[in-house]
Design a protein around this motif. Sequence first.
Motif, PDB file in Angstrom:
ATOM      1  N   LEU B  57       0.855  -1.188   0.000  1.00  0.00           N
ATOM      2  CA  LEU B  57       0.000   0.000   0.000  1.00  0.00           C
ATOM      3  C   LEU B  57       0.893   1.240   0.000  1.00  0.00           C
ATOM      4  O   LEU B  57       1.704   1.431   0.897  1.00  0.00           O
ATOM      5  N   LEU B  86      -1.213  -0.997  -4.488  1.00  0.00           N
ATOM      6  CA  LEU B  86      -2.386  -0.211  -4.109  1.00  0.00           C
ATOM      7  C   LEU B  86      -1.963   1.222  -3.810  1.00  0.00           C
ATOM      8  O   LEU B  86      -0.963   1.425  -3.112  1.00  0.00           O
ATOM      9  N   ILE B 116      -3.893  -0.750  -8.367  1.00  0.00           N
ATOM     10  CA  ILE B 116      -5.254  -0.517  -7.903  1.00  0.00           C
ATOM     11  C   ILE B 116      -5.278   0.840  -7.223  1.00  0.00           C
ATOM     12  O   ILE B 116      -4.661   1.026  -6.171  1.00  0.00           O
ATOM     13  N   ALA B 117      -5.975   1.802  -7.844  1.00  0.00           N
ATOM     14  CA  ALA B 117      -6.035   3.144  -7.274  1.00  0.00           C
ATOM     15  C   ALA B 117      -7.202   3.241  -6.298  1.00  0.00           C
ATOM     16  O   ALA B 117      -8.354   3.248  -6.702  1.00  0.00           O
TER      17      ALA B 117
END
Lengths: 135, 260
Positions: B57, B86, B116-117
């Motif tokens: 992340l 992410l 993955i935004a």
Amino acid sequence: MKLLTLNFLTCAIKSCKSSPASFPLHPRDATLEIIESDLNLAFLRNILPRLMWSELCTITRELGLPALPETVPTGEDMVEKKEGEEEVASQTAKDLHRVLLETGIREGGLVCGNCGHEYKVLEGVGNFLLPGHLV
Amino acid sequence: MLPTPSTSHVNFDRVYEPAEDSYLLLDTLSAPSETGFLRQRFNALSRLDHTNSSPPLVLEVGVGSGVVLAFIAANAESIFGRHDVLTLGTDINSFACRAASQTVQSAVQESHSHSIALDIVNGDLASCVRPHTVDVFVFNPPYVPAELPDFAQHAAFSTLSKSDSSTTFEQDSYLLELSYAGGVDGMEVTNRMLGQIPHILGPSRGVAYVLLCAQNKPEEVKMNIRLWGPEWRAETVGSSGKLAGWEKLQIVRIWSEVSS
Ligand SMILES: [Zn+2]
């Protein structure tokens, strides 16, 4: 605001952080939207250990979405085995993609279970600023 | 050279326009020395316990136009060697949140990246982020030694009023001040953020990149970070522009080295 985002957010009030009740934030009067996106099977498989599963189940229940499995699926659950073909996403993977990445809160509130503070979501953008931040 | 994301849709009257500091972050994060470090740290196969296999992340605080976060999302494969990164962002300026969200999404689409935004949320620094969830933290702070803006105006200035379709000059000035004014030594906001870093970074692989300017007294800042504990490291990993022999801007990498 994507539901997966909620997996990484908590109440912004410092004294709430130590309380388990400050996570997850509970949706209130939420209007949902669906924004379709490509399914990334490798991602879905890898993200499983990072998901706070029971809290995610709580959020989907509170939003009135179809129930998720009671226990977190495994990596194998994400794939539908087909002999001699490429890996295909299982229904479980498709459902999870739908919930985590395609379902979002368009308008509504997010409430801390510890202090009761309600954060607003407007046009999909969550507002976590507190009056105290701004003095 | 990796491509710089487009920010042509952003209104720079009220959102910070990408500048030398933003580009220094892009150059540093994509430099071979840094991608080497990140690829090793986030390589799913490098650790036997497989704690590294979960998607990293990336959190950027104060995204502004979103150019830096979009660059990371679009080029995650080159930077991390992974297809499952992410990204999450915050900004105190709600106009920046909307603009940056578009910047990141467009960059991911155009680059055919698998990143993955997640969202760009409106908030104060990382106060709404769940503790110990962040793997890569990026911060281009308001670092200019200048009086902090009057936050009492925030509620009125951070949104469009119902009757107006555009922001006023005073409103725009306030929103831009938020993006550069850092108070005493330009460090008041950065010091608050540094205080949050040990609480938001993931325990085994978390790493932070913070931009400083010469007036921020970077050597002192790094020394103070090393006092967090024996496992904490703070090193300059990128710099640009010389000012009387000193680097004008630099990127400090902050991480902990847990002995295994
Ligand atoms: Zn709370």
